[in-house]
Enzyme design. Structure first.
Site, PDB file in Angstrom:
ATOM      1  N   GLU A   1      -1.055  -1.307  -4.910  1.00 28.20           N
ATOM      2  CA  GLU A   1      -2.455  -0.493  -5.178  1.00 28.20           C
ATOM      3  C   GLU A   1      -2.075   0.489  -6.390  1.00 28.20           C
ATOM      4  O   GLU A   1      -1.153   1.241  -6.404  1.00 28.20           O
ATOM      5  CB  GLU A   1      -2.518   0.429  -3.831  1.00 28.20           C
ATOM      6  CG  GLU A   1      -4.160   0.967  -4.162  1.00 28.20           C
ATOM      7  CD  GLU A   1      -4.419   1.693  -2.793  1.00 28.20           C
ATOM      8  OE1 GLU A   1      -4.898   1.305  -1.736  1.00 28.20           O
ATOM      9  OE2 GLU A   1      -4.636   3.055  -2.960  1.00 28.20           O
TER      10      GLU A   1
ATOM     11  N   ASP B   1      -2.396   0.814   6.988  1.00 25.27           N
ATOM     12  CA  ASP B   1      -1.530   0.652   5.804  1.00 25.27           C
ATOM     13  C   ASP B   1      -1.129  -0.665   5.725  1.00 25.27           C
ATOM     14  O   ASP B   1      -1.123  -1.090   4.764  1.00 25.27           O
ATOM     15  CB  ASP B   1      -0.488   1.765   5.675  1.00 25.27           C
ATOM     16  CG  ASP B   1      -0.829   3.169   6.144  1.00 25.27           C
ATOM     17  OD1 ASP B   1      -1.075   3.898   5.289  1.00 25.27           O
ATOM     18  OD2 ASP B   1      -1.036   3.640   7.368  1.00 25.27           O
TER      19      ASP B   1
ATOM     20  N   ASP C   1       0.781  -0.973  -0.037  1.00 24.99           N
ATOM     21  CA  ASP C   1       0.046  -0.043   0.064  1.00 24.99           C
ATOM     22  C   ASP C   1       0.919   1.204   0.113  1.00 24.99           C
ATOM     23  O   ASP C   1       1.575   1.624   1.057  1.00 24.99           O
ATOM     24  CB  ASP C   1      -0.970  -0.108   1.431  1.00 24.99           C
ATOM     25  CG  ASP C   1      -1.720   1.172   1.376  1.00 24.99           C
ATOM     26  OD1 ASP C   1      -2.166   1.489   0.205  1.00 24.99           O
ATOM     27  OD2 ASP C   1      -2.052   1.609   2.507  1.00 24.99           O
TER      28      ASP C   1
END
Lengths: 170, 170
Positions: free
Chosen positions: B68, B141, B7
Site C-alpha cells: 500500500e 489488515d 498492508d
C-alpha cells in the site's frame, strides 16, 4: 564509545562515525554519504541504502547508532522517503543488536551549538571545531550525520551522569 | 502469477498471498498479520517485521509484491510508522529481486469494489467473494493485504493488455 550517526535521506543518506567520550576531544573516524539515483524504483533505492549502510557498519563496527528523528510536519513530499531511509538505518542497526537512539534536529542543534535554532552553516562549523577539522565535512548531510553522532555521545553521557547521580541518592 | 500483498503497519502488518490471473477465479494461498508489541523499541519492531515478512516470502515464494502506498496527509502520528513498515516490506522484496508495485487505498478499493470510496466492510466482503471464502479474512489488515494482491493481479493484467494492444498497433 564509537557512534555511527545517520542523517536519513533517499538521495543522500549522510553517515558520520565519531569516537570518544564527553569531556574529552572527539575523533572523526569516517564521514560520507550513501547516494541513490532518483530515477530508480523506490524498493531498489532502499536496497542500495541498505547495502551502503551495511558497508559502513562493517568497516567501522560502531557501539551505538544515532538516527535523526523524522517529523511529518515538514515537506510532505520528501518526508516519506526520509522516514523510509531511516527505517533501513534502524533495521541494519537492530540486525546487529546495536542500540539505536533517535534525536530530533533541534536536539542535535542545541547539543552542538547551544541553540535549537542554529542554521546548517553554524552546525557544520561547530562539527569542524569539535572534531578539530580544517573545514566542515561535505556535503551538508555528512556534516549533519557527524553532528548526530556528537550529540549522541554528549547527551548519552549526560543521561548516564544523571542516572548515576539518582542511583547515588538512593 | 502469485502476488504477496502487504498492508504495512507497525502494530499489525497485514500479509495476503493470492494466486491466479485476471478473468479467472483467484485463489487465496495464505493470509495473516505480522504483529509487533507497541512497547518495544522502534528499531526492534522493524526487525520483527523483517523477520516475519521473510518467513512469508520464504514460505510462499511470490512472483511479485504489492504494497500500500502511504500518504502523509493521514494521521500524522501513525503515518511515519506505516511508512517505515512499508520500507521494510519493499526492502525484503527488493533483496529477493522481486518487482514491487505500490497501490493507493483508493486504487485498491476501486479495483475490488468498483468504488474508490468503499468502506472497510465492503472491501472485506468483496475479498471473500472474489476468493470464494465463507467469510472475510480477519483482522481487517489481513483482508486489506489480500485486497492489495487482488488489485495487483487485476491492474497488472489490464496494464499488460494495454501494453500488448499498443505493441500490436505498431
Amino acid at each position: 564509545m564509537r557512534v555511527l550517526g545517520v542523517d536519513p535521506g533517499l538521495t543522500r543518506c549522510g553517515v558520520g562515525v565519531v569516537e570518544g567520550t564527553a569531556g574529552r576531544p572527539l575523533t572523526l573516524v569516517g564521514v560520507g554519504v550513501v547516494r541513490t539515483p532518483a530515477d530508480l524504483d523506490l524498493s531498489r533505492r532502499l536496497l542500495l541504502i541498505e547495502t551502503g549502510l551495511e558497508e559502513w557498519f562493517e568497516a567501522h563496527r560502531p557501539d551505538a547508532v544515532a538516527v535523526e528523528r523524522v517529523f511529518s510536519q515538514h515537506n510532505v513530499r520528501t518526508v516519506m522517503g526520509t522516514a523510509q531511509a531511516s527505517a533501513v538505518a534502524m533495521l541494519v542497526a537492530a540486525r546487529r543488536g546495536l542500540p539505536v537512539a533517535l534525536h530530533t534536529p533541534s536536539e542535535v542543534k542545541a547539543a552542538i551549538s547551544g541553540s535549537g535554532r542554529a542554521d546548517k552553516d553554524q552546525v557544520a562549523a561547530m562539527v569542524a571545531r569539535v572534531l578539530r577539522l580544517a573545514e566542515p565535512p561535505k556535503p551538508a548531510d555528512a556534516a549533519d550525520a557527524a553532528a548526530l553522532a556528537i550529540c549522541h555521545i554528549w547527551r548519552g553521557t549526560a543521561q548516564n551522569r544523571l542516572a548515576a547521580a539518582i542511583a547515588k541518592q538512593r
